[in-house]
Design a protein around this motif. Structure first.
Motif, PDB file in Angstrom:
ATOM      1  N   ARG A 252       8.415  -0.316  -4.411  1.00 30.75           N
ATOM      2  CA  ARG A 252       8.312   0.819  -5.333  1.00 30.75           C
ATOM      3  C   ARG A 252       9.460   0.798  -6.345  1.00 30.75           C
ATOM      4  O   ARG A 252       9.250   0.919  -7.555  1.00 30.75           O
ATOM      5  CB  ARG A 252       8.347   2.136  -4.560  1.00 30.75           C
ATOM      6  CG  ARG A 252       8.173   3.369  -5.426  1.00 30.75           C
ATOM      7  CD  ARG A 252       8.532   4.635  -4.655  1.00 30.75           C
ATOM      8  NE  ARG A 252       9.900   4.599  -4.173  1.00 30.75           N
ATOM      9  CZ  ARG A 252      10.958   4.881  -4.913  1.00 30.75           C
ATOM     10  NH1 ARG A 252      10.820   5.247  -6.159  1.00 30.75           N
ATOM     11  NH2 ARG A 252      12.173   4.797  -4.411  1.00 30.75           N
ATOM     12  N   ALA A 253      10.681   0.597  -5.835  1.00 31.26           N
ATOM     13  CA  ALA A 253      11.840   0.557  -6.726  1.00 31.26           C
ATOM     14  C   ALA A 253      11.704  -0.591  -7.722  1.00 31.26           C
ATOM     15  O   ALA A 253      12.075  -0.465  -8.893  1.00 31.26           O
ATOM     16  CB  ALA A 253      13.121   0.418  -5.913  1.00 31.26           C
TER      17      ALA A 253
ATOM     18  N   LEU B 279       3.810   5.887  -5.449  1.00 31.67           N
ATOM     19  CA  LEU B 279       3.800   5.966  -6.914  1.00 31.67           C
ATOM     20  C   LEU B 279       2.622   6.782  -7.423  1.00 31.67           C
ATOM     21  O   LEU B 279       2.566   7.117  -8.604  1.00 31.67           O
ATOM     22  CB  LEU B 279       3.739   4.553  -7.517  1.00 31.67           C
ATOM     23  CG  LEU B 279       5.010   3.725  -7.438  1.00 31.67           C
ATOM     24  CD1 LEU B 279       4.736   2.290  -7.825  1.00 31.67           C
ATOM     25  CD2 LEU B 279       6.079   4.319  -8.335  1.00 31.67           C
ATOM     26  N   SER B 280       1.688   7.075  -6.531  1.00 24.48           N
ATOM     27  CA  SER B 280       0.478   7.764  -6.951  1.00 24.48           C
ATOM     28  C   SER B 280       0.790   9.194  -7.382  1.00 24.48           C
ATOM     29  O   SER B 280       1.688   9.844  -6.846  1.00 24.48           O
ATOM     30  CB  SER B 280      -0.528   7.776  -5.804  1.00 24.48           C
ATOM     31  OG  SER B 280      -1.551   8.688  -6.087  1.00 24.48           O
TER      32      SER B 280
ATOM     33  N   LEU C 255       0.842  -1.210   0.000  1.00 22.07           N
ATOM     34  CA  LEU C 255       0.000   0.000   0.000  1.00 22.07           C
ATOM     35  C   LEU C 255       0.877   1.259   0.000  1.00 22.07           C
ATOM     36  O   LEU C 255       0.602   2.224  -0.722  1.00 22.07           O
ATOM     37  CB  LEU C 255      -0.921   0.006   1.227  1.00 22.07           C
ATOM     38  CG  LEU C 255      -1.978  -1.105   1.284  1.00 22.07           C
ATOM     39  CD1 LEU C 255      -2.817  -0.968   2.548  1.00 22.07           C
ATOM     40  CD2 LEU C 255      -2.869  -1.042   0.046  1.00 22.07           C
ATOM     41  N   VAL C 256       1.959   1.217   0.817  1.00 22.84           N
ATOM     42  CA  VAL C 256       2.887   2.355   0.862  1.00 22.84           C
ATOM     43  C   VAL C 256       3.484   2.598  -0.527  1.00 22.84           C
ATOM     44  O   VAL C 256       3.530   3.730  -1.015  1.00 22.84           O
ATOM     45  CB  VAL C 256       4.007   2.102   1.899  1.00 22.84           C
ATOM     46  CG1 VAL C 256       5.137   3.104   1.740  1.00 22.84           C
ATOM     47  CG2 VAL C 256       3.449   2.174   3.312  1.00 22.84           C
TER      48      VAL C 256
ATOM     49  N   LYS D 118       1.592  12.571  -0.143  1.00 21.66           N
ATOM     50  CA  LYS D 118       2.273  13.391   0.868  1.00 21.66           C
ATOM     51  C   LYS D 118       2.221  12.798   2.281  1.00 21.66           C
ATOM     52  O   LYS D 118       3.257  12.727   2.945  1.00 21.66           O
ATOM     53  CB  LYS D 118       1.708  14.815   0.867  1.00 21.66           C
ATOM     54  CG  LYS D 118       2.098  15.625  -0.368  1.00 21.66           C
ATOM     55  CD  LYS D 118       3.561  16.031  -0.328  1.00 21.66           C
ATOM     56  CE  LYS D 118       3.946  16.709  -1.645  1.00 21.66           C
ATOM     57  NZ  LYS D 118       5.393  16.801  -1.816  1.00 21.66           N
ATOM     58  N   PRO D 119       1.029  12.378   2.771  1.00 19.08           N
ATOM     59  CA  PRO D 119       1.006  11.822   4.137  1.00 19.08           C
ATOM     60  C   PRO D 119       1.880  10.575   4.266  1.00 19.08           C
ATOM     61  O   PRO D 119       2.569  10.403   5.282  1.00 19.08           O
ATOM     62  CB  PRO D 119      -0.473  11.467   4.358  1.00 19.08           C
ATOM     63  CG  PRO D 119      -1.223  12.178   3.303  1.00 19.08           C
ATOM     64  CD  PRO D 119      -0.300  12.402   2.158  1.00 19.08           C
ATOM     65  N   ILE D 120       1.881   9.733   3.215  1.00 23.01           N
ATOM     66  CA  ILE D 120       2.694   8.518   3.264  1.00 23.01           C
ATOM     67  C   ILE D 120       4.178   8.874   3.236  1.00 23.01           C
ATOM     68  O   ILE D 120       4.992   8.255   3.928  1.00 23.01           O
ATOM     69  CB  ILE D 120       2.315   7.567   2.104  1.00 23.01           C
ATOM     70  CG1 ILE D 120       0.852   7.134   2.232  1.00 23.01           C
ATOM     71  CG2 ILE D 120       3.212   6.346   2.081  1.00 23.01           C
ATOM     72  CD1 ILE D 120       0.525   6.384   3.512  1.00 23.01           C
ATOM     73  N   GLU D 121       4.535   9.896   2.468  1.00 24.16           N
ATOM     74  CA  GLU D 121       5.932  10.347   2.465  1.00 24.16           C
ATOM     75  C   GLU D 121       6.360  10.797   3.857  1.00 24.16           C
ATOM     76  O   GLU D 121       7.482  10.523   4.291  1.00 24.16           O
ATOM     77  CB  GLU D 121       6.118  11.493   1.466  1.00 24.16           C
ATOM     78  CG  GLU D 121       6.320  11.014   0.039  1.00 24.16           C
ATOM     79  CD  GLU D 121       6.432  12.143  -0.975  1.00 24.16           C
ATOM     80  OE1 GLU D 121       6.608  11.830  -2.169  1.00 24.16           O
ATOM     81  OE2 GLU D 121       6.330  13.322  -0.585  1.00 24.16           O
ATOM     82  N   GLY D 122       5.443  11.479   4.549  1.00 24.42           N
ATOM     83  CA  GLY D 122       5.732  11.921   5.909  1.00 24.42           C
ATOM     84  C   GLY D 122       5.934  10.744   6.856  1.00 24.42           C
ATOM     85  O   GLY D 122       6.875  10.723   7.658  1.00 24.42           O
TER      86      GLY D 122
END
Lengths: 231, 228
Positions: free
Chosen positions: A116-117, A50-51, A44-45, A58-62
């Motif tokens: 993600r990578a 990737l979204s 999910l992260v 943004k919240p997930i990046e935080g």
């Protein structure tokens, strides 16, 4: 063999074998459950990272930045003292649940980055080709992107699993009876540091060795044909 | 409510600052000492020196295969128990040595990888000029490898800072330990105090993480220019 008894009395270790086995099984449980949960949360992260929608990303990046820039021990304390305040059900949890929750929250961003990578490493031409033959998003993911991403993510995911197993040792601090706790117990009852801590060090090394061999086997398996597309 | 948190923060800040300074100090000692030991081991391993390479390989596997907490217990409980006089150190020395040794295992692999990433042609050209192995390393390989180590070394630095929290277990008065002591003064605000501690760690680690990402892009970009 009697000279050995001065340095490492394996008879004492044998007396505590049941406790060591209990600790080991808790370590493997904590690591196994956290692994599965953090792979789910990590996926999910990865999708959120990737979204293209900032409100998702943004919240997930935080969250990822917070986990990466703070010590696991402090995160464990935050979960241990914070979760019961947030989730009323957590008040009746035992320590193991808190440990698994903390390890999962800690591990998911690392797993997510790897996934993600892996997805990003699939060449664009593959996706364009899939679009050209008329595949929709689900089909492209299912038949083109994910099988190739899988090959790129499996080796680092195994490495991250090794880290996760080592991290379970910190659960001894919130009184989960895992493998390290068994050593601490032996040392506090018998005051035999060698038998306590060298035994657990050896135990962790054996687990690491198994993971290392698994990782080499997987790399060899993935090096076979049809996995990594060129281009 | 907010006023209460503000008064807790202002009364604890000097105390937590002491803890932060100790965290800063331990992490700096570990990165410097660990880099020196690690660079030496990594260089030896990259040159495939017989016997030494496999001994150091074992050293790295042992340190990477066990949790840092267990290593800390070995340095704190087991080594002083050996009866060797210079190993019967206090908890602070044990903690510093344990963290430096742990760091060295990561640095060694980075250095080895960086040396091996320098194109072979560089070493061959230096050989053609009649340089000895040490000259090749010192004048040709190391200057080029050094740049490659910057991004992964920043990552290791963050890992060390985070690992210093574990030293609280053996009573080192670093940030986490100071936080635990603060909780004795404000037992009702456990969560707030740990949040504050996490925030201070974040302020220390986050810039290093950003630097690591930046360096990764720089070094990555520079490498594509190389034709070899």
């Amino acid at each position: 063999m009697t000279w050995l008894l001065d340095y490492y009395n394996y008879r004492i270790v044998a007396q505590y074998l049941g406790r060591f086995a209990e600790g080991l099984s808790n370590t493997l449980t904590a690591a196994g459950v956290s692994l599965i949960l953090s792979l789910l949360l990590g996926t999910l992260v990865a999708l959120a990272l990737l979204s293209s929608r900032a409100i998702l990303r943004k919240p997930i990046e935080g969250y990822v930045a917070f986990i990466r820039a703070t010590p696991l021990l402090v995160q464990i304390y935050l979960v241990y003292y914070g979760l019961p305040a947030l989730l009323p059900i957590a008040k009746s949890w035992n320590d193991m649940y808190f440990g698994i929750a903390a390890l999962t929250l800690n591990s998911a961003p690392y797993m997510g980055e790897i996934i993600r990578a892996g997805i990003e490493s699939v060449p664009r031409g593959q996706i364009e080709g899939a679009k050209a033959v008329g595949m929709n998003y689900g089909q492209r993911m299912r038949y083109v992107v994910l099988p190739q991403a899988f090959a790129n993510t499996l080796p680092p995911l195994i490495g991250q699993t090794a880290v996760l197993i080592k991290d379970t040792s910190l659960l001894s601090i919130i009184t989960v009876f895992e493998f390290t706790s068994a050593g601490i117990l032996l040392n506090s009852e018998r005051v035999r540091p060698n038998e306590s801590f060298l035994t657990i060090a050896l135990g962790y090394l054996l687990i690491y060795l198994v993971i290392l061999l698994l990782s080499r086997g997987v790399k060899q398996w993935l090096a076979g044909p049809a996995w990594n597309a060129q281009g | 409510m907010l006023e209460r948190y503000w008064s807790i923060t202002s009364s604890l800040l000097p105390f937590l600052w002491q803890g932060f300074l100790e965290t800063l100090y331990v992490s700096l000692v570990a990165i410097i000492a660990g880099s020196l030991i690690g660079a030496l081991i990594g260089l030896v391993r990259s040159q495939r020196v017989p016997v030494l390479t496999s001994i150091f390989g074992l050293y790295i596997h042992i340190l990477r295969g066990t949790p840092f907490l267990v290593q800390l217990y070995v340095f704190y409980f087991v080594l002083p128990n050996t009866g060797i006089s210079w190993l019967s150190w206090d908890s602070r020395t044990a903690a510093f040595v344990a963290l430096s040794v742990y760091t060295s295992s990561y640095v060694a692999e980075i250095v080895k990888g960086a040396v091996e990433a320098v194109p072979r042609g560089q070493s061959e050209a230096a050989t053609a000029l009649g340089m000895t192995r040490l000259q090749r390393l010192w004048y040709v390989i190391i200057p080029q490898a050094l740049k490659l180590t910057v991004p992964p070394m920043s990552g290791v630095y963050v890992m060390i800072i985070k690992s210093t929290a574990i030293l609280s277990v053996v009573g080192i008065s670093e940030l986490t330990r100071q936080g635990e002591v603060s909780i004795l003064r404000f037992p009702r605000d456990v969560l707030f105090i740990y949040g504050l501690i996490a925030f201070i760690y974040f302020l220390y680690c986050y810039p290093v993480l950003r630097f690591a990402r930046w360096a990764e892009r720089r070094v990555g970009a520079a490498r594509t220019v190389d034709l070899d």
